[in-house]
Design a protein around this motif. Sequence first.
Motif, PDB file in Angstrom:
ATOM      1  N   ARG A 213       0.835  -1.212   0.000  1.00 49.57           N
ATOM      2  CA  ARG A 213       0.000   0.000   0.000  1.00 49.57           C
ATOM      3  C   ARG A 213       0.863   1.253   0.000  1.00 49.57           C
ATOM      4  O   ARG A 213       0.537   2.229  -0.666  1.00 49.57           O
ATOM      5  CB  ARG A 213      -0.942  -0.001   1.201  1.00 49.57           C
ATOM      6  CG  ARG A 213      -2.164  -0.868   1.009  1.00 49.57           C
ATOM      7  CD  ARG A 213      -3.277  -0.523   1.985  1.00 49.57           C
ATOM      8  NE  ARG A 213      -2.868  -0.417   3.371  1.00 49.57           N
ATOM      9  CZ  ARG A 213      -2.875  -1.414   4.259  1.00 49.57           C
ATOM     10  NH1 ARG A 213      -3.272  -2.616   3.892  1.00 49.57           N
ATOM     11  NH2 ARG A 213      -2.514  -1.216   5.506  1.00 49.57           N
ATOM     12  N   ILE A 214       1.960   1.240   0.755  1.00 54.70           N
ATOM     13  CA  ILE A 214       2.851   2.401   0.799  1.00 54.70           C
ATOM     14  C   ILE A 214       3.407   2.690  -0.592  1.00 54.70           C
ATOM     15  O   ILE A 214       3.402   3.830  -1.053  1.00 54.70           O
ATOM     16  CB  ILE A 214       4.000   2.181   1.817  1.00 54.70           C
ATOM     17  CG1 ILE A 214       3.465   2.228   3.246  1.00 54.70           C
ATOM     18  CG2 ILE A 214       5.122   3.209   1.613  1.00 54.70           C
ATOM     19  CD1 ILE A 214       4.465   1.769   4.300  1.00 54.70           C
ATOM     20  N   VAL A 215       3.870   1.645  -1.268  1.00 59.39           N
ATOM     21  CA  VAL A 215       4.420   1.811  -2.620  1.00 59.39           C
ATOM     22  C   VAL A 215       3.343   2.374  -3.551  1.00 59.39           C
ATOM     23  O   VAL A 215       3.587   3.334  -4.302  1.00 59.39           O
ATOM     24  CB  VAL A 215       4.993   0.477  -3.156  1.00 59.39           C
ATOM     25  CG1 VAL A 215       5.325   0.574  -4.628  1.00 59.39           C
ATOM     26  CG2 VAL A 215       6.223   0.072  -2.348  1.00 59.39           C
TER      27      VAL A 215
ATOM     28  N   ILE B 257       2.630   6.072  -2.666  1.00 59.00           N
ATOM     29  CA  ILE B 257       3.700   6.967  -3.130  1.00 59.00           C
ATOM     30  C   ILE B 257       3.570   7.195  -4.626  1.00 59.00           C
ATOM     31  O   ILE B 257       3.706   8.326  -5.113  1.00 59.00           O
ATOM     32  CB  ILE B 257       5.093   6.392  -2.781  1.00 59.00           C
ATOM     33  CG1 ILE B 257       5.330   6.429  -1.276  1.00 59.00           C
ATOM     34  CG2 ILE B 257       6.205   7.129  -3.533  1.00 59.00           C
ATOM     35  CD1 ILE B 257       5.440   7.815  -0.670  1.00 59.00           C
ATOM     36  N   ASP B 258       3.287   6.138  -5.374  1.00 61.56           N
ATOM     37  CA  ASP B 258       3.100   6.286  -6.816  1.00 61.56           C
ATOM     38  C   ASP B 258       1.914   7.201  -7.121  1.00 61.56           C
ATOM     39  O   ASP B 258       1.977   8.035  -8.016  1.00 61.56           O
ATOM     40  CB  ASP B 258       2.901   4.924  -7.476  1.00 61.56           C
ATOM     41  CG  ASP B 258       4.173   4.090  -7.482  1.00 61.56           C
ATOM     42  OD1 ASP B 258       5.259   4.651  -7.257  1.00 61.56           O
ATOM     43  OD2 ASP B 258       4.062   2.867  -7.716  1.00 61.56           O
ATOM     44  N   GLU B 259       0.839   7.058  -6.345  1.00 62.68           N
ATOM     45  CA  GLU B 259      -0.342   7.906  -6.547  1.00 62.68           C
ATOM     46  C   GLU B 259      -0.028   9.365  -6.222  1.00 62.68           C
ATOM     47  O   GLU B 259      -0.433  10.275  -6.942  1.00 62.68           O
ATOM     48  CB  GLU B 259      -1.501   7.401  -5.683  1.00 62.68           C
ATOM     49  CG  GLU B 259      -2.809   8.084  -5.975  1.00 62.68           C
ATOM     50  CD  GLU B 259      -3.970   7.466  -5.206  1.00 62.68           C
ATOM     51  OE1 GLU B 259      -5.011   8.120  -5.132  1.00 62.68           O
ATOM     52  OE2 GLU B 259      -3.833   6.342  -4.685  1.00 62.68           O
ATOM     53  N   LEU B 260       0.704   9.598  -5.146  1.00 65.56           N
ATOM     54  CA  LEU B 260       1.109  10.966  -4.801  1.00 65.56           C
ATOM     55  C   LEU B 260       1.990  11.572  -5.889  1.00 65.56           C
ATOM     56  O   LEU B 260       1.837  12.741  -6.245  1.00 65.56           O
ATOM     57  CB  LEU B 260       1.856  10.982  -3.462  1.00 65.56           C
ATOM     58  CG  LEU B 260       1.016  10.871  -2.215  1.00 65.56           C
ATOM     59  CD1 LEU B 260       1.906  10.688  -0.994  1.00 65.56           C
ATOM     60  CD2 LEU B 260       0.124  12.079  -2.056  1.00 65.56           C
ATOM     61  N   SER B 261       2.914  10.780  -6.393  1.00 61.21           N
ATOM     62  CA  SER B 261       3.791  11.268  -7.463  1.00 61.21           C
ATOM     63  C   SER B 261       2.984  11.641  -8.695  1.00 61.21           C
ATOM     64  O   SER B 261       3.254  12.652  -9.341  1.00 61.21           O
ATOM     65  CB  SER B 261       4.831  10.211  -7.829  1.00 61.21           C
ATOM     66  OG  SER B 261       5.692   9.984  -6.742  1.00 61.21           O
TER      67      SER B 261
ATOM     68  N   GLY C  61       2.636  15.391 -10.516  1.00 61.11           N
ATOM     69  CA  GLY C  61       3.241  15.494 -11.842  1.00 61.11           C
ATOM     70  C   GLY C  61       4.698  15.101 -11.863  1.00 61.11           C
ATOM     71  O   GLY C  61       5.397  15.350 -12.829  1.00 61.11           O
ATOM     72  N   THR C  62       5.184  14.481 -10.781  1.00 58.82           N
ATOM     73  CA  THR C  62       6.597  14.109 -10.715  1.00 58.82           C
ATOM     74  C   THR C  62       6.778  12.607 -10.857  1.00 58.82           C
ATOM     75  O   THR C  62       7.628  12.022 -10.225  1.00 58.82           O
ATOM     76  CB  THR C  62       7.235  14.566  -9.393  1.00 58.82           C
ATOM     77  OG1 THR C  62       6.522  13.943  -8.312  1.00 58.82           O
ATOM     78  CG2 THR C  62       7.203  16.065  -9.237  1.00 58.82           C
ATOM     79  N   VAL C  63       5.964  11.999 -11.675  1.00 59.43           N
ATOM     80  CA  VAL C  63       6.057  10.562 -11.871  1.00 59.43           C
ATOM     81  C   VAL C  63       7.437  10.212 -12.417  1.00 59.43           C
ATOM     82  O   VAL C  63       7.932  10.850 -13.341  1.00 59.43           O
ATOM     83  CB  VAL C  63       4.964  10.080 -12.852  1.00 59.43           C
ATOM     84  CG1 VAL C  63       5.093   8.597 -13.123  1.00 59.43           C
ATOM     85  CG2 VAL C  63       3.596  10.406 -12.294  1.00 59.43           C
ATOM     86  N   GLN C  64       8.057   9.220 -11.810  1.00 61.45           N
ATOM     87  CA  GLN C  64       9.365   8.788 -12.280  1.00 61.45           C
ATOM     88  C   GLN C  64       9.235   8.285 -13.709  1.00 61.45           C
ATOM     89  O   GLN C  64       8.314   7.549 -14.033  1.00 61.45           O
ATOM     90  CB  GLN C  64       9.918   7.679 -11.395  1.00 61.45           C
ATOM     91  CG  GLN C  64      11.269   7.182 -11.863  1.00 61.45           C
ATOM     92  CD  GLN C  64      11.758   6.007 -11.048  1.00 61.45           C
ATOM     93  OE1 GLN C  64      11.128   5.570 -10.112  1.00 61.45           O
ATOM     94  NE2 GLN C  64      12.907   5.488 -11.420  1.00 61.45           N
TER      95      GLN C  64
END
Length: 185
Positions: A71-73, A76-80, A84-87
């Motif tokens: 869930r944390i991973v 974090i992906d959802e927040l990114s 707009g800072t998606v890796q």
Amino acid sequence: MSDIERFRVVATLARTRSMNMAARAHGIAQSTVTRYVAVTERTLGYALFERGPGGATPAPAGLPALAIIERIVADIDELSALSGTVQQSVTISRTAELGLPDHLEGKVTRWNREHELQIHQVIVDDPVAALRSGESDLAVALVTGPRLEGFEAVPVRVWSRGRRVELLNRPDLRSQARAVVDHLS
């Protein structure tokens, strides 16, 4: 490596149950996966996995922690994505049974060392469905008949009787993923 990247590796190990597959999926050494698991287990104070001849299976006591790590991973992906800072990454989907041939594994590892744009492998039940739905940019699939309609294909391993492993992509591939296909071809 950051805690979140360490959690990504641990989550991949929980899904694949294989140190080797987790290492390949992240372009790191198997010993690094072992180290990340050990650090996480030491931090938590209990084992997340039971190691055996069948691989690394989630320990019963570790299941709640592994669910939280996943869930944390995802969070974090959802927040990114919101910021707009998606890796930047290109995702290759494949089944657990069908890995990349060694010559492509080496190319992926070199690419990830040399480029900011990273190649990530994800283990799924149906790589072609993941590609069709847009969950992945590329797919590695075992093809036994004619070419799959709607995809571009690069043969990466050929067996007898028309069986072959292909690297598939949609024709509308984004430019970053196209650069990866060109590098792997």
